[in-house]
Design a protein around this motif. Structure first.
Motif, short mmCIF file in Angstrom:
data_model
loop_
_atom_site.label_atom_id
_atom_site.label_comp_id
_atom_site.label_asym_id
_atom_site.label_seq_id
_atom_site.Cartn_x
_atom_site.Cartn_y
_atom_site.Cartn_z
N UNK A 118 0.95 -1.37 0.16
CA UNK A 118 0.08 -0.31 0.49
C UNK A 118 1.03 1.35 0.22
N UNK A 119 0.65 2.27 -0.51
CA UNK A 119 1.05 3.35 -1.04
C UNK A 119 0.83 3.85 0.27
N UNK A 120 1.77 4.78 0.94
CA UNK A 120 1.20 5.82 2.68
C UNK A 120 0.78 7.27 2.12
N UNK A 121 0.24 7.32 0.45
CA UNK A 121 -0.26 8.34 0.88
C UNK A 121 -1.92 8.40 0.62
N UNK A 122 -2.32 6.88 -0.24
CA UNK A 122 -3.35 5.99 -0.16
C UNK A 122 -3.63 5.46 1.45
N UNK A 123 -2.89 5.49 2.27
CA UNK A 123 -3.40 5.22 3.53
C UNK A 123 -3.41 6.87 4.38
N UNK A 124 -2.88 7.70 3.83
CA UNK A 124 -2.98 8.55 4.81
C UNK A 124 -4.71 9.38 4.68
N UNK A 125 -4.62 9.06 3.12
CA UNK A 125 -6.25 9.15 2.36
C UNK A 125 -7.25 8.12 3.32
N UNK A 126 -7.52 6.87 3.71
CA UNK A 126 -8.07 6.79 4.36
C UNK A 126 -8.51 6.72 5.30
N UNK A 127 -6.87 7.27 6.72
CA UNK A 127 -7.06 8.10 8.24
C UNK A 127 -8.25 8.53 8.16
N UNK A 128 -8.02 9.96 6.94
CA UNK A 128 -8.77 11.03 6.42
C UNK A 128 -10.53 10.62 6.21
N UNK A 129 -10.65 9.70 5.86
CA UNK A 129 -12.31 9.57 5.79
C UNK A 129 -12.78 9.19 7.03
N UNK A 130 -13.06 8.49 7.75
CA UNK A 130 -13.31 8.23 8.79
C UNK A 130 -15.02 8.76 9.31
#
Length: 167
Positions: free
Chosen positions: A1-13
């Motif tokens: 998983x790319x770090x940017x995709x993981x960061x997006x998922x963290x923001x979409x609570x």
């Protein structure tokens, strides 16, 4: 998983969202995704859950449609991205589920990129959620699924309550 995709998922609570690989293994997702559907959490496989987990028929009120879509979508992926791992996965499912085997042998191919599903959520009832999929650029063949309710309705309010309960 790319770090940017993981960061997006963290923001979409406030949205059920998750990323799958070509064989439909869930690689990462939001906590709300796991709350809405146990199959939408890392370590699960969407197709395996549908055919091998007894909870699937409770989670999916329209199980027959979901099962057909799961197989025709997996067949579309297999046609577009042939891989030995995917062949082995299909072989295991064919052995373990007669329903999967029959649907696979029907040779239906359909790559659904958007639509809607009814999901029975424990303690909440049945939610009607739309979804969009986004193919992530790169050789991995990963796809981002994002589920969302129609604004202002009962499903929207229920999803907001679920999200608030996770925070």
């Amino acid at each position: 998983m790319r770090p940017g995709v993981l960061a997006l998922l963290e923001r979409w609570a406030d949205l059920p969202a998750f990323v799958v690989g070509p064989d439909r293994d869930v690689l990462a997702g939001t906590p709300l995704a796991a709350r809405v559907n146990p199959a939408w959490s890392p370590g699960h496989n969407l197709v395996g859950f549908t055919f091998l987990d007894p909870r699937a028929r409770q989670v999916y009120p329209d199980w027959e449609d979901i099962a057909r879509q799961a197989v025709s979508g997996l067949r579309a992926t297999a046609a577009a991205r042939p891989a030995a791992g995917l062949d082995a996965f299909v072989a295991r499912l064919r052995e373990r589920s007669g329903t999967f085997r029959a649907l696979w042998d029907s040779h239906d191919v359909a790559d659904r990129v958007a639509g809607g599903k009814r999901i029975a959520v424990e303690g909440v009832g049945v939610l009607r959620l739309d979804y969009e999929t986004f193919a992530l650029a790169g050789p991995e063949g990963q796809v981002l699924y994002v589920y969302f309710p129609r604004p202002g309705g009962e499903d929207d309010a229920a999803l907001r309550r679920l999200a608030a309960g996770l925070g």
